[in-house]
Design a protein around this motif. Structure first.
Motif, PDB file in Angstrom:
ATOM      1  N   GLY A  25       0.809  -1.215   0.000  1.00 49.22           N
ATOM      2  CA  GLY A  25       0.000   0.000   0.000  1.00 49.22           C
ATOM      3  C   GLY A  25       0.840   1.260   0.000  1.00 49.22           C
ATOM      4  N   GLY A  26       2.106   1.148  -0.409  1.00 51.72           N
ATOM      5  CA  GLY A  26       3.004   2.300  -0.457  1.00 51.72           C
ATOM      6  C   GLY A  26       4.385   1.927   0.046  1.00 51.72           C
ATOM      7  N   THR A  27       5.194   2.940   0.306  1.00 50.52           N
ATOM      8  CA  THR A  27       6.540   2.730   0.837  1.00 50.52           C
ATOM      9  C   THR A  27       6.751   3.650   2.029  1.00 50.52           C
ATOM     10  OG1 THR A  27       7.418   4.346  -0.750  1.00 50.52           O
ATOM     11  CG2 THR A  27       7.591   2.016  -1.347  1.00 50.52           C
ATOM     12  N   LEU A  28       7.688   3.295   2.876  1.00 54.51           N
ATOM     13  CA  LEU A  28       8.025   4.142   4.022  1.00 54.51           C
ATOM     14  C   LEU A  28       8.549   5.489   3.529  1.00 54.51           C
ATOM     15  CD1 LEU A  28       9.883   1.530   6.253  1.00 54.51           C
ATOM     16  CD2 LEU A  28       7.556   2.384   6.567  1.00 54.51           C
ATOM     17  N   SER A  29       8.080   6.552   4.134  1.00 55.72           N
ATOM     18  CA  SER A  29       8.518   7.890   3.727  1.00 55.72           C
ATOM     19  C   SER A  29       8.387   8.839   4.906  1.00 55.72           C
ATOM     20  CB  SER A  29       7.684   8.394   2.546  1.00 55.72           C
ATOM     21  OG  SER A  29       8.020   9.740   2.233  1.00 55.72           O
ATOM     22  N   ALA A  30       9.526   9.207   5.493  1.00 56.65           N
ATOM     23  CA  ALA A  30       9.508  10.148   6.608  1.00 56.65           C
ATOM     24  C   ALA A  30       8.986  11.509   6.147  1.00 56.65           C
ATOM     25  CB  ALA A  30      10.914  10.287   7.191  1.00 56.65           C
ATOM     26  N   LEU A  31       9.294  11.868   4.906  1.00 58.15           N
ATOM     27  CA  LEU A  31       8.872  13.158   4.369  1.00 58.15           C
ATOM     28  C   LEU A  31       7.350  13.252   4.280  1.00 58.15           C
ATOM     29  CD1 LEU A  31      10.105  15.786   3.253  1.00 58.15           C
ATOM     30  CD2 LEU A  31       9.935  14.785   0.971  1.00 58.15           C
ATOM     31  N   ASP A  32       6.706  12.151   3.903  1.00 57.93           N
ATOM     32  CA  ASP A  32       5.247  12.137   3.759  1.00 57.93           C
ATOM     33  C   ASP A  32       4.534  11.615   5.003  1.00 57.93           C
ATOM     34  OD1 ASP A  32       5.399  13.073   1.111  1.00 57.93           O
ATOM     35  OD2 ASP A  32       5.776  11.053   0.361  1.00 57.93           O
ATOM     36  N   GLY A  33       5.305  11.317   6.052  1.00 59.08           N
ATOM     37  CA  GLY A  33       4.704  10.841   7.288  1.00 59.08           C
ATOM     38  C   GLY A  33       4.140   9.436   7.197  1.00 59.08           C
ATOM     39  N   ILE A  34       4.715   8.610   6.323  1.00 59.81           N
ATOM     40  CA  ILE A  34       4.247   7.228   6.163  1.00 59.81           C
ATOM     41  C   ILE A  34       5.200   6.303   6.916  1.00 59.81           C
ATOM     42  CG2 ILE A  34       3.722   5.372   4.542  1.00 59.81           C
ATOM     43  CD1 ILE A  34       3.179   7.492   2.437  1.00 59.81           C
ATOM     44  N   GLY A  35       4.706   5.717   8.011  1.00 61.32           N
ATOM     45  CA  GLY A  35       5.497   4.790   8.807  1.00 61.32           C
ATOM     46  C   GLY A  35       4.993   3.368   8.640  1.00 61.32           C
ATOM     47  N   PRO A  36       5.574   2.429   9.340  1.00 60.89           N
ATOM     48  CA  PRO A  36       5.174   1.016   9.233  1.00 60.89           C
ATOM     49  C   PRO A  36       3.694   0.786   9.519  1.00 60.89           C
ATOM     50  CG  PRO A  36       7.242   1.222  10.439  1.00 60.89           C
ATOM     51  CD  PRO A  36       6.713   2.610  10.257  1.00 60.89           C
ATOM     52  N   GLU A  37       3.125   1.604  10.414  1.00 60.18           N
ATOM     53  CA  GLU A  37       1.717   1.415  10.782  1.00 60.18           C
ATOM     54  C   GLU A  37       0.775   1.749   9.631  1.00 60.18           C
ATOM     55  OE1 GLU A  37       3.838   3.426  12.406  1.00 60.18           O
ATOM     56  OE2 GLU A  37       4.399   2.022  14.019  1.00 60.18           O
ATOM     57  N   GLN A  38       1.221   2.608   8.713  1.00 60.57           N
ATOM     58  CA  GLN A  38       0.373   2.986   7.587  1.00 60.57           C
ATOM     59  C   GLN A  38       0.442   1.971   6.433  1.00 60.57           C
ATOM     60  OE1 GLN A  38       2.261   5.716   9.188  1.00 60.57           O
ATOM     61  NE2 GLN A  38       0.311   5.832  10.271  1.00 60.57           N
ATOM     62  N   LEU A  39       1.368   1.029   6.529  1.00 61.72           N
ATOM     63  CA  LEU A  39       1.536   0.032   5.468  1.00 61.72           C
ATOM     64  C   LEU A  39       1.128  -1.347   5.983  1.00 61.72           C
ATOM     65  CD1 LEU A  39       5.033   1.134   4.103  1.00 61.72           C
ATOM     66  CD2 LEU A  39       2.765   1.836   3.299  1.00 61.72           C
ATOM     67  N   ASN A  40       0.882  -2.246   5.050  1.00 59.73           N
ATOM     68  CA  ASN A  40       0.445  -3.598   5.423  1.00 59.73           C
ATOM     69  C   ASN A  40       1.652  -4.502   5.679  1.00 59.73           C
ATOM     70  OD1 ASN A  40      -1.192  -5.783   5.913  1.00 59.73           O
ATOM     71  ND2 ASN A  40      -1.641  -6.195   3.759  1.00 59.73           N
ATOM     72  N   ILE A  41       2.488  -4.058   6.607  1.00 55.93           N
ATOM     73  CA  ILE A  41       3.697  -4.828   6.934  1.00 55.93           C
ATOM     74  C   ILE A  41       3.385  -5.902   7.970  1.00 55.93           C
ATOM     75  CG2 ILE A  41       5.998  -4.688   7.961  1.00 55.93           C
ATOM     76  CD1 ILE A  41       6.316  -1.952   6.674  1.00 55.93           C
ATOM     77  N   ALA A  42       2.526  -5.593   8.922  1.00 59.92           N
ATOM     78  CA  ALA A  42       2.163  -6.586   9.938  1.00 59.92           C
ATOM     79  C   ALA A  42       1.521  -7.811   9.293  1.00 59.92           C
ATOM     80  CB  ALA A  42       1.207  -5.963  10.957  1.00 59.92           C
ATOM     81  N   GLY A  43       0.692  -7.575   8.282  1.00 59.19           N
ATOM     82  CA  GLY A  43       0.075  -8.694   7.570  1.00 59.19           C
ATOM     83  C   GLY A  43       1.100  -9.554   6.868  1.00 59.19           C
ATOM     84  N   LEU A  44       2.152  -8.913   6.325  1.00 56.58           N
ATOM     85  CA  LEU A  44       3.220  -9.663   5.657  1.00 56.58           C
ATOM     86  C   LEU A  44       3.969 -10.526   6.663  1.00 56.58           C
ATOM     87  CD1 LEU A  44       5.131 -10.325   3.309  1.00 56.58           C
ATOM     88  CD2 LEU A  44       6.384  -8.224   3.868  1.00 56.58           C
ATOM     89  N   VAL A  45       4.251  -9.968   7.831  1.00 55.04           N
ATOM     90  CA  VAL A  45       4.967 -10.733   8.862  1.00 55.04           C
ATOM     91  C   VAL A  45       4.156 -11.965   9.253  1.00 55.04           C
ATOM     92  CG1 VAL A  45       5.867 -10.674  11.215  1.00 55.04           C
ATOM     93  CG2 VAL A  45       6.192  -8.703   9.709  1.00 55.04           C
ATOM     94  N   ARG A  46       2.841 -11.804   9.391  1.00 56.78           N
ATOM     95  CA  ARG A  46       1.980 -12.949   9.712  1.00 56.78           C
ATOM     96  C   ARG A  46       2.021 -13.993   8.602  1.00 56.78           C
ATOM     97  NH1 ARG A  46      -1.583  -8.882  11.375  1.00 56.78           N
ATOM     98  NH2 ARG A  46      -2.781  -9.103   9.442  1.00 56.78           N
TER      99      ARG A  46
END
Length: 206
Positions: free
Chosen positions: A116-137
């Motif tokens: 659902g995107g990539t990590l971007s400090a400039l745009d305020g996109i952190g791990p919580e905004q991406l579906n990373i937890a689902g990938l780990v599962r």
């Protein structure tokens, strides 16, 4: 005269609203949006009305796959439901557009995971905004052997790949990345320095 007469029920504000919405599409500025609107109005029966119906159908029927995040009319999507796909390999992409590109190339026979995107400090996109937890599962499920990190070669794409690799470091799966380098048919003289450097680092024995 040769102009296109607007239908009696369509006011100038309707046309302006159409142009404003078209201008929000990627690659369409105000001038291109005006041309697109005029083209649609000229082809009202053959293009504009079928397009409106297609948009209505898409809005009503297309949904996000609960497993991988792909867009489809079914949930799970056709890829996740296909028994011919290799469920032991998960290819991680930033967006659905990247998934479509890989499917178009018929290069991947496994399953996908859309962040659902990539990590971007400039745009305020952190791990919580991406579906990373689902990938780990998913990576921890029995039978999963490899996770391919197919994020882009941009700074944000590389940062995202490194973060995911760290999150999956303790799992029992192989983590791989797409090779970056010289495209097929590419001339070295036309490639940028970053691509040439990546190609040299990704070299392999012949």
């Amino acid at each position: 005269m040769g102009g296109v007469a607007a239908a009696p029920h369509m006011t100038i504000s309707d046309i302006d609203r159409l142009i404003q919405f078209l201008a929000k599409l990627p690659g369409l500025g105000p001038r291109s949006a005006r041309r697109a609107a005029l083209h649609l109005l000229k082809k009202r029966d053959s293009l504009m009305q079928p397009l409106a119906r297609a948009l209505d159908d898409a809005a009503a029927n297309i949904r996000s796959c609960a497993i991988c995040g792909n867009l489809d009319t079914a949930d799970p999507c056709a890829i996740c439901s296909d028994p011919r796909r290799d469920a032991s390999i998960i290819c991680v992409v930033a967006d659905v557009a990247d998934l479509w590109a890989l499917e178009r190339a018929a290069a991947h026979k496994g399953r996908y995971h859309v962040l659902g995107g990539t990590l971007s400090a400039l745009d305020g996109i952190g791990p919580e905004q991406l579906n990373i937890a689902g990938l780990v599962r998913r990576a921890g499920e029995p039978g999963v052997k490899e996770v391919i990190l197919a994020t882009g070669a941009t700074v944000d794409g590389q940062t995202t790949a490194h973060y995911i690799a760290d999150r999956l470091a303790g799992s029992n799966v192989t983590i791989s990345r797409l090779a970056h380098g010289v495209p097929v048919g590419g001339e070295l003289d036309y490639l940028d320095d970053g691509t040439l450097t990546a190609a040299l680092k990704a070299r392999r024995p012949v």
